[in-house]
Design a protein around this motif. Sequence first.
Motif, short mmCIF file in Angstrom:
data_model
loop_
_atom_site.label_atom_id
_atom_site.label_comp_id
_atom_site.label_asym_id
_atom_site.label_seq_id
_atom_site.Cartn_x
_atom_site.Cartn_y
_atom_site.Cartn_z
N LYS A 131 0.92 -1.10 -0.03
CA LYS A 131 0.02 0.02 0.10
C LYS A 131 0.93 1.44 0.02
O LYS A 131 0.55 2.23 -0.62
N GLN A 132 2.00 1.28 0.54
CA GLN A 132 2.88 2.47 0.93
C GLN A 132 3.69 2.69 -0.42
O GLN A 132 3.81 4.03 -0.67
N HIS A 133 4.08 1.78 -1.06
CA HIS A 133 5.09 1.81 -1.99
C HIS A 133 4.76 1.95 -3.58
O HIS A 133 5.30 2.09 -4.43
N LEU A 134 3.27 1.17 -3.71
CA LEU A 134 2.89 1.09 -4.98
C LEU A 134 1.64 2.09 -5.42
O LEU A 134 1.00 2.41 -4.46
N PRO A 135 1.86 2.80 -6.54
CA PRO A 135 0.59 3.47 -6.92
C PRO A 135 -0.69 2.81 -6.72
O PRO A 135 -0.85 1.45 -6.71
N ASP A 136 -1.94 3.45 -6.52
CA ASP A 136 -3.07 3.17 -6.37
C ASP A 136 -3.83 2.12 -7.25
O ASP A 136 -4.34 0.92 -6.98
#
Length: 888
Positions: free
Chosen positions: A471-476
């Motif tokens: 969730k933190q490192h990937l685009p939505d």
Amino acid sequence: MSEKNNSIEGQSNGLTVITTHINADFDAFASMLAAKKLYPDALVVFPGSQERNLRDFFVKSMVYMYDIVKIKDIDLEAVERLVLVDTRQASRIGRFSEIVERPDLEIHIYDHHPPMPDDLKGSLEIAEITGAAVTIMTRLLREKEIAITPDEATIMALGLYEDTGSFTFSSTTKDDFLAAAYLLSQGANLNTVSNMITREMSPEQVGLLNEMIQSTTRHTINGIDVVITRVASETYVADFALLVHKLRDMENLDVIFALANMENRVYMVARSRLSDVDVGEIAMAFDGGGHPSAAAATIKGQTLIQVEEKLFGILKQLINPRKSAKDLMSSPPIQIEPQISLKEANQILTRYNVNVLVVLESDRLAGTISRQVIEKGLHHKLDHIPVREYMTTELSTVNPEATLSEIQAKIIGNKQRLLPVTKTNRVVGVITRTDLLNILVSNSTRSPEYVPDTYIGQSPAREKNIRNVLKQHLPDQIFSLLATIGQVADSLKYTAYAVGGFVRDLLLNQRNFDIDVVIEGDGIMFAKSLAASLDARMRAHKKFRTAVVILENGQKIDIATARIEYYQSPGALPTVETGSIKLDLYRRDFSINTLAIKLNPDRFGTLIDFFGGQMDLKRKVIRALHNLSFVEDPTRVFRAVRFEQRFGFKIAKLTSGLIENAVRMDFVKQLSGRRLFTELRLILEEEKPIKALQRLNQYNLLQVIHPKMSLPPALNSLSAVDKVLSWHKLLFLDDSCRRWVVYILVLERSFNEKIAQEFCERLELNERYQKLFINEKNRADLCLKWLDPRKDLQNSTIYKKLRPFCTEALLYMMACTTRDETRRAISKYFTKLRTTTTYLRGKDLKGLGIEPGPIYHKILDKLLDARLDHELNTRKDELEFVKRNWRI
């Protein structure tokens, strides 16, 4: 005593830091100050927080006016020597654990705790079993005749008295008494020590002790009586360990574990009078530590109930009648010599019905070789090859007195099938993975698969949920896409995993949104369903059971059926059969590429690690999965180098030896030219490929591509290529540049036309590339030879000489020239001359009454020359030039 050197080695020119374990006590702090006497230029740094009573003492006492630095003020990368006192475990030194794997870091260790499997190794180690670490430091100061003041002696005595329970703990040794005598002779003030050690309890402490007594519960675990007490307080109550001592003495307890929830943390203090209960080993499971008789841990992010539940599980695992390696081993071991062939070794395996053989050379351990490796070697017709070529040489061993926990750590943590037991460097027996499993099953009421994380060395847990990392490192949109993949797989009753470089780069915090998915099920059927769900296109490759889903925005998702591959011969393409996710990951090249993330909704974000990939990422190591990896697919030698240089990792020692073997036995030469070219091109497309080329040269892999290819003659020009390509990139020109082409042109610079032709044929290059690497390269060399001696060339001359060449050939010339004037001429062509055109065109000449024909080409060339040489500047100038010279 383990002592590699009884004196401090040469002084470091860089920053030296003295530190200890988190939650430092008086012994830790006293040892740090004693170390400061040994390393006068060092900085004293706490790795985290220290005990509250220690903080109070800082405020009240003037003796602590030392140069103590906060860790936030330390540049970790500047530390060249790390001095550890009262600990040797990376898990207990806070942020300093981030640098302990650095190869250039010098580590000095002074510790009094028993050895553990995950202990750090230092260039200087002084480890003795004493009641306090400061006992060791006192001896060293005395031996080196380093004077101490009465205040310093008092501080050191305080640490000594605290850690030995005023010499009442069973861990106290004669050396502790000798240290106390010396400190008293140096003026240690026992009144100060007594006031600190025996101070009266506060009302808060009395209340907490009463609560501990009320909450005490007794349990019999594997025949041993264990007392557990748990309490909670909204505020921190100092000296919790002191309260546990008092409770133990009041109730005359043999084994006690006290848990206290204070300020959002759970503190565990453990004491044991029994040799069957090693509380130091148990505390390690909570990232704590200590001695067999006294230990502690601080646990974050868990409730009291969770900690207590985990504690019960670990106690059931570790409270056992003591067994050592000599009780578990098989003796004598089945052994062979390294020169026997794989065929002979296979016959010995069959004769004795074993799966692993010990390889001895001159009665000394040389390695081991497994049935799996031997059978793969036979499959590849390597019957005659000696086992020394494929045996595993990176082995852990134990001595006959090794404990079960040490055996478990080495077999499970290192994924070692067989653990040799050695005495005076001779193999006296072996312990197999099956032997260990049988012991764990018989001694535990839990499932044999339950193994506390701590007991697998530095290897991380096989599974953990990293949903928050995703969730933190990937685009939505990528996160949502992964969730959709999992939902579609669930609807088909399949299991979906994200695998490969996507997972590796996620954990390395590097940008990579190229998603590879493995399906336990029918990958092509899944791809069809996913494409329908996403309104995307799909292409399938039935032979390999793979597919690619192409989204509307052009992004591709590679889908594969979980499969196992085998190779009919070295260097051949694989034959594919359906398999499980574990088998699918095992077919991959290196451990760092074997990580998978489950995508199904019920366990979305669960990271799965079968082969130690996380550990190798942490250690920055490139490790092949099995000893015949490079025999089955020799292209992996190039990938090993590429990944090593891309990530700044190091190829593991055994893997490096296997690469050398593959080159020496000509397996790499069996690769097709196209596969060689693909791997070379991938390396040269990396951002900084020169170090990779140097590594290829070290392994003699450039000579595999062509015998005449070597690095030293081209090294200066290759270094110039980096600068030239960076310069070209910053021009932001419309023309693209194939970086890899420039590097190849430089690598083949010394080739004549015949050798260049052989080179192109070896790589099976198409006609277009052959013209580039033979014809255009030769013309570029001739042009450079013409340009270099000349000065003050006209712009029109530069233009005519350089216009025939592609961008890559121009950059090749720019990198190879040694003359700044030639480099400036090529630069001028790129930035100014290349795009110069005339105002007049053919239709303008026709309008002037000139009949169409070859004359047009001549006129326009003359106009362009004049424009380039700044003789003509406007359309009017060009019209007049034509009228004047062609009399119109």
